[in-house]
Write a protein that holds these residues in place. Sequence first.
Motif, short mmCIF file in Angstrom:
data_model
loop_
_atom_site.label_atom_id
_atom_site.label_comp_id
_atom_site.label_asym_id
_atom_site.label_seq_id
_atom_site.Cartn_x
_atom_site.Cartn_y
_atom_site.Cartn_z
N ILE A 45 0.66 -1.25 -0.07
CA ILE A 45 -0.17 0.04 0.11
C ILE A 45 0.60 1.29 -0.02
CG2 ILE A 45 -0.14 0.07 2.55
CD1 ILE A 45 -3.48 0.78 0.83
N CYS A 46 2.09 1.17 0.74
CA CYS A 46 2.95 2.27 0.63
C CYS A 46 3.94 2.43 -0.25
CB CYS A 46 3.47 2.77 1.92
SG CYS A 46 2.38 3.26 3.27
N LEU A 99 4.55 -8.59 13.35
CA LEU A 99 5.11 -9.79 12.17
C LEU A 99 6.38 -10.57 13.42
CD1 LEU A 99 5.82 -7.73 9.07
CD2 LEU A 99 3.91 -9.24 9.84
C1 HEC Z 1 2.32 3.74 6.03
C2 HEC Z 1 3.07 3.48 4.74
C3 HEC Z 1 4.02 2.52 5.01
C4 HEC Z 1 4.05 1.23 5.16
C5 HEC Z 1 2.62 0.43 5.31
C6 HEC Z 1 5.31 0.34 5.10
N1 HEC Z 1 6.44 1.47 5.03
FE1 HEC Z 1 8.23 1.07 4.71
N2 HEC Z 1 8.62 3.11 4.73
C7 HEC Z 1 7.79 4.06 4.61
C8 HEC Z 1 8.17 5.36 4.59
C9 HEC Z 1 7.72 6.50 4.28
C10 HEC Z 1 9.55 5.16 4.47
C11 HEC Z 1 10.79 6.32 4.48
C12 HEC Z 1 11.30 6.63 5.95
C13 HEC Z 1 12.20 7.74 5.97
O1 HEC Z 1 12.61 8.27 4.95
O2 HEC Z 1 12.53 8.01 7.07
C14 HEC Z 1 9.85 3.72 4.57
C15 HEC Z 1 11.16 3.11 4.70
C16 HEC Z 1 11.28 1.62 4.65
C17 HEC Z 1 12.59 1.08 4.65
C18 HEC Z 1 13.96 1.77 4.63
C19 HEC Z 1 14.64 1.98 3.18
C20 HEC Z 1 15.88 2.55 3.03
O3 HEC Z 1 16.47 2.69 1.97
O4 HEC Z 1 16.40 3.06 4.24
C21 HEC Z 1 12.32 -0.31 4.45
C22 HEC Z 1 13.58 -1.52 4.43
C23 HEC Z 1 10.84 -0.42 4.59
N3 HEC Z 1 10.35 0.86 4.62
C24 HEC Z 1 10.10 -1.63 4.45
C25 HEC Z 1 8.90 -1.70 4.81
C26 HEC Z 1 8.37 -3.08 4.81
C27 HEC Z 1 9.03 -4.41 4.68
C28 HEC Z 1 6.89 -2.87 5.28
C29 HEC Z 1 5.95 -4.09 5.39
C30 HEC Z 1 6.09 -4.93 6.36
C31 HEC Z 1 6.78 -1.44 5.06
N4 HEC Z 1 7.89 -0.81 4.77
C32 HEC Z 1 5.29 -0.77 5.15
C33 HEC Z 1 6.32 3.86 4.57
C34 HEC Z 1 5.61 2.81 4.68
#
Ligand code: HEC
Length: 116
Positions: A45-46, A99
């Motif tokens: 979703i994101c 999880l």
């Molecule tokens: C509500 C939206 C949302 C969901 C749902 C979400 N994320 Fe994220 N994720 C983000 C955002 C926004 C960032 C960037 C945060 C930042 O830049 O500080 C991020 C960053 C990350 C990163 C870091 C990447 C990097 O290059 O440092 C990882 C790995 C990640 N997400 C994995 C996941 C995983 C696996 C799941 C599901 C279990 C998940 N995310 C669910 C919004 C989401």
Amino acid sequence: MKNLRLLVLFSASCVLVTGLEAPLTSAASGEPAKGKLIYETNCLICHGARGKGDGLIGATLRPPPADLTGPKARATSDKDLLTVIRDGRAVMPAWKSRLKDQDIENVLAYIRSLGE
Ligand code: HEC
């Protein structure tokens, strides 16, 4: 002569021990096929279907979701990405209470496979 044999035995066991430890700390212990379902249920979703950060609500977030297949994520160690997934960062939710650890490693293995 006896010392030499001991030395050989010792080095062999060191190789064995480090060899066994490696998969426990890397996504090598995760299974991409199992991670796919976790990803599609919780992350898509994101982060979008291909991990580009273009999921349905991803585009509305500031900062936007990271491109999980981009150079930055690929240059980041498994350990650091696992920490972000477990603890969350900014609007990225923490997953450690939702999880199992094995599922988090499976989802990372799936993310790594998206970039290939
Ligand atoms: C509500 C939206 C949302 C969901 C749902 C979400 N994320 Fe994220 N994720 C983000 C955002 C926004 C960032 C960037 C945060 C930042 O830049 O500080 C991020 C960053 C990350 C990163 C870091 C990447 C990097 O290059 O440092 C990882 C790995 C990640 N997400 C994995 C996941 C995983 C696996 C799941 C599901 C279990 C998940 N995310 C669910 C919004 C989401």
